[in-house]
Enzyme design. Sequence first.
Site, PDB file in Angstrom:
ATOM      1  CG  HIS A 142      -1.984  -0.952   1.228  1.00  0.00           C
ATOM      2  ND1 HIS A 142      -3.024  -0.911   2.124  1.00  0.00           N
ATOM      3  CD2 HIS A 142      -2.229  -2.006   0.422  1.00  0.00           C
ATOM      4  CE1 HIS A 142      -3.858  -1.906   1.874  1.00  0.00           C
ATOM      5  NE2 HIS A 142      -3.389  -2.590   0.852  1.00  0.00           N
ATOM      6  CE1 TYR A 160      -4.987   3.650   9.385  1.00  0.00           C
ATOM      7  CE2 TYR A 160      -5.601   3.637  11.704  1.00  0.00           C
ATOM      8  CZ  TYR A 160      -4.797   3.196  10.677  1.00  0.00           C
ATOM      9  OH  TYR A 160      -3.793   2.294  10.944  1.00  0.00           O
ATOM     10  N   PRO A 214      -3.436  -0.529  19.002  1.00  0.00           N
ATOM     11  CG  PRO A 214      -5.255  -1.878  18.460  1.00  0.00           C
ATOM     12  CD  PRO A 214      -4.593  -1.193  19.609  1.00  0.00           C
ATOM     13  CE  LYS A 235       4.880   2.774  13.661  1.00  0.00           C
ATOM     14  NZ  LYS A 235       4.658   2.302  12.306  1.00  0.00           N
ATOM     15  CE1 TYR A 245      -0.877   3.540  10.110  1.00  0.00           C
ATOM     16  CE2 TYR A 245      -0.061   2.715   8.014  1.00  0.00           C
ATOM     17  CZ  TYR A 245      -0.971   2.670   9.039  1.00  0.00           C
ATOM     18  OH  TYR A 245      -1.981   1.738   9.026  1.00  0.00           O
TER      19      TYR A 245
HETATM   20  C1  LIG Z   1      -6.632  -7.103  17.578  1.00  0.00           C
HETATM   21  C2  LIG Z   1      -5.166  -6.790  17.397  1.00  0.00           C
HETATM   22  C3  LIG Z   1      -4.758  -6.100  16.259  1.00  0.00           C
HETATM   23  C4  LIG Z   1      -3.407  -5.796  16.071  1.00  0.00           C
HETATM   24  N1  LIG Z   1      -3.038  -5.114  14.953  1.00  0.00           N
HETATM   25  C5  LIG Z   1      -1.719  -4.861  14.726  1.00  0.00           C
HETATM   26  C6  LIG Z   1      -1.272  -4.261  13.497  1.00  0.00           C
HETATM   27  O1  LIG Z   1      -2.060  -3.926  12.604  1.00  0.00           O
HETATM   28  N2  LIG Z   1       0.063  -4.076  13.307  1.00  0.00           N
HETATM   29  C7  LIG Z   1       0.986  -4.450  14.274  1.00  0.00           C
HETATM   30  O2  LIG Z   1       2.206  -4.272  14.053  1.00  0.00           O
HETATM   31  N3  LIG Z   1       0.595  -5.043  15.447  1.00  0.00           N
HETATM   32  C8  LIG Z   1      -0.721  -5.268  15.695  1.00  0.00           C
HETATM   33  N4  LIG Z   1      -1.118  -5.915  16.852  1.00  0.00           N
HETATM   34  C9  LIG Z   1      -0.099  -6.314  17.838  1.00  0.00           C
HETATM   35  C10 LIG Z   1       0.605  -7.615  17.473  1.00  0.00           C
HETATM   36  O3  LIG Z   1      -0.325  -8.640  17.234  1.00  0.00           O
HETATM   37  C11 LIG Z   1       1.569  -8.007  18.607  1.00  0.00           C
HETATM   38  O4  LIG Z   1       2.385  -6.901  18.889  1.00  0.00           O
HETATM   39  C12 LIG Z   1       2.421  -9.226  18.235  1.00  0.00           C
HETATM   40  O5  LIG Z   1       1.660 -10.398  18.294  1.00  0.00           O
HETATM   41  C13 LIG Z   1       3.642  -9.354  19.163  1.00  0.00           C
HETATM   42  O6  LIG Z   1       4.318 -10.549  18.917  1.00  0.00           O
HETATM   43  P1  LIG Z   1       5.042 -11.338  20.097  1.00  0.00           P
HETATM   44  O7  LIG Z   1       5.664 -12.537  19.472  1.00  0.00           O
HETATM   45  O8  LIG Z   1       5.885 -10.397  20.865  1.00  0.00           O
HETATM   46  O9  LIG Z   1       3.880 -11.758  21.098  1.00  0.00           O
HETATM   47  P2  LIG Z   1       2.678 -12.779  20.874  1.00  0.00           P
HETATM   48  O10 LIG Z   1       2.208 -12.755  19.474  1.00  0.00           O
HETATM   49  O11 LIG Z   1       1.688 -12.497  21.961  1.00  0.00           O
HETATM   50  O12 LIG Z   1       3.354 -14.197  21.111  1.00  0.00           O
HETATM   51  C14 LIG Z   1       3.683 -14.679  22.400  1.00  0.00           C
HETATM   52  C15 LIG Z   1       3.582 -16.182  22.379  1.00  0.00           C
HETATM   53  O13 LIG Z   1       3.986 -16.698  23.659  1.00  0.00           O
HETATM   54  C16 LIG Z   1       3.079 -17.700  24.050  1.00  0.00           C
HETATM   55  N5  LIG Z   1       3.144 -17.829  25.510  1.00  0.00           N
HETATM   56  C17 LIG Z   1       2.541 -17.062  26.460  1.00  0.00           C
HETATM   57  N6  LIG Z   1       2.854 -17.507  27.688  1.00  0.00           N
HETATM   58  C18 LIG Z   1       3.656 -18.569  27.519  1.00  0.00           C
HETATM   59  C19 LIG Z   1       4.293 -19.468  28.424  1.00  0.00           C
HETATM   60  N7  LIG Z   1       4.133 -19.346  29.765  1.00  0.00           N
HETATM   61  N8  LIG Z   1       5.044 -20.460  27.929  1.00  0.00           N
HETATM   62  C20 LIG Z   1       5.200 -20.606  26.589  1.00  0.00           C
HETATM   63  N9  LIG Z   1       4.619 -19.802  25.686  1.00  0.00           N
HETATM   64  C21 LIG Z   1       3.853 -18.791  26.148  1.00  0.00           C
HETATM   65  C22 LIG Z   1       1.752 -17.234  23.511  1.00  0.00           C
HETATM   66  O14 LIG Z   1       0.806 -18.283  23.385  1.00  0.00           O
HETATM   67  C23 LIG Z   1       2.164 -16.659  22.161  1.00  0.00           C
HETATM   68  O15 LIG Z   1       2.138 -17.622  21.135  1.00  0.00           O
HETATM   69  C24 LIG Z   1      -2.457  -6.214  17.063  1.00  0.00           C
HETATM   70  C25 LIG Z   1      -2.863  -6.933  18.201  1.00  0.00           C
HETATM   71  C26 LIG Z   1      -4.208  -7.210  18.373  1.00  0.00           C
HETATM   72  C27 LIG Z   1      -4.617  -7.990  19.608  1.00  0.00           C
END
Ligand SMILES: Cc1cc2nc3c(=O)[nH]c(=O)nc-3n(C[C@H](O)[C@H](O)[C@H](O)COP(=O)(O)OP(=O)(O)OC[C@H]3O[C@@H](n4cnc5c(N)ncnc54)[C@H](O)[C@@H]3O)c2cc1C
Length: 399
Positions: A75, A203, A295, A299, A387
Amino acid sequence: MKEIRTQVGIVGAGPAGLMLGHLLHRAGIGSIIIENRAQDYVIERVRAGVLEQSTVDLMIENGVGSRLQREGMPHDGIYINVFGKRRRIDMAELTGRRITVYGQNEVVKDLIAARGSSGRPLLFEVSDVSVHDLESDQPRIRFTKDDEVREIRCDFIAGCDGFHGICRPSIPARHIRIYERVYPFGWLGILANAPPSSPELVYSLHERGFALFSMRSNAVTRLYLQCAPDEDLSQWPDDRIWDELLTRLQSDDGWKPNVGPITQKGVTGMRSFVAEPMRFGRLFLAGDAAHIVPPTGAKGLNLAMADIWRLSRAVARYFESGCPDLLDQYSDDCLRRVWRAQQFSWWMTSMLHQPVTDNPFDSRRQRAELEYVTKSRAAMTSLAENYVGLPIEESISGG
Ligand SMILES: Cc1cc2nc3c(=O)[nH]c(=O)nc-3n(C[C@H](O)[C@H](O)[C@H](O)COP(=O)(O)OP(=O)(O)OC[C@H]3O[C@@H](n4cnc5c(N)ncnc54)[C@H](O)[C@@H]3O)c2cc1C
């Protein structure tokens, strides 16, 4: 108890943990990833969809971007609909960079496939995870898998277990400082089988609140509505959701989203959160385990990927040369980018949501800000630069 030895023990198989395992593998460094959920659950979890150019580049340069290049939707701009007036911000023209829409679950699918090809361990459905001896040079992760207690002995632990994980709470309170803001609203998000009616995100701020039009593919639309943080989904039959989305999103030029069957819906609260520092002894926090953004600025996933890029370089340098300098800088380097993204995400959220105060001053001020941001080239450039995201190695506020 079964003991396993590796160089880096990774807790969590979200985008952060999986990408770290992948980058370490490419650097010839061994790791074990453990995840408490099932593989299908992790793949099907619907979340982020907007990738910054740096995230796309990181995936392509590291051999996990071929499907993203084929199926991702680049985009060049976004629309902002200010009380019915839809205006476009041409991010590519203003910054030379663009975003790509590619679902987080697709990113996770690609990274799980890469992990499979590497032959390195990725264990799903583990339980009772705990971390120990974090200040020693041989920290340990203990967990249960298939009713058997196991222990990983490693050189470093990466806490990639998200906001609700166990790694951050394992750091003694006196060694960590928390900064937090909880917003008085949330997002009701849906996926619908309806072809996107705009090639770019919209938006929208309407008298009834914020709404966002986005997409996941040429056949699937992703939409969000501002709601109460504890909104009761049972009060939202599909017809009511579509009525509200159409009211808040349609613009005076006749644009509106296509309507179709809703296949998924959920409510997400909104929070800004930072834990500092992102390291305790040999435990390094990355991604949502260390920071959360609302969100609106898209980011969260991108910050997680930037953390991982830094952590993988720091660990590789340590194993190559014994030099801990990048490990020692990891937290400060990450936090500069994190705070830039925090400020941007807070600003986008405040500017685009209906204020919960009933002081009419706030509405008038907000409208003036949106008029400026969608008409001044200088203001649009600032929004666009944030952005699309700064290059990973750059930070604006630090030396
Ligand atoms: C509705 C929504 C929309 C979003 N939109 C955007 C967007 O448009 N753009 C953007 O950049 N970000 C967006 N985000 C944020 C993005 O999804 C997160 O920042 C991203 O998932 C972070 O990745 P992570 O690997 O750090 O954490 P997570 O994806 O939360 O992964 C953590 C993992 O650890 C596991 N875990 C937890 N506890 C334990 C444990 N005790 N032992 C073993 N494993 C465990 C979990 O099950 C999970 O699989 C959005 C989030 C939501 C909820």
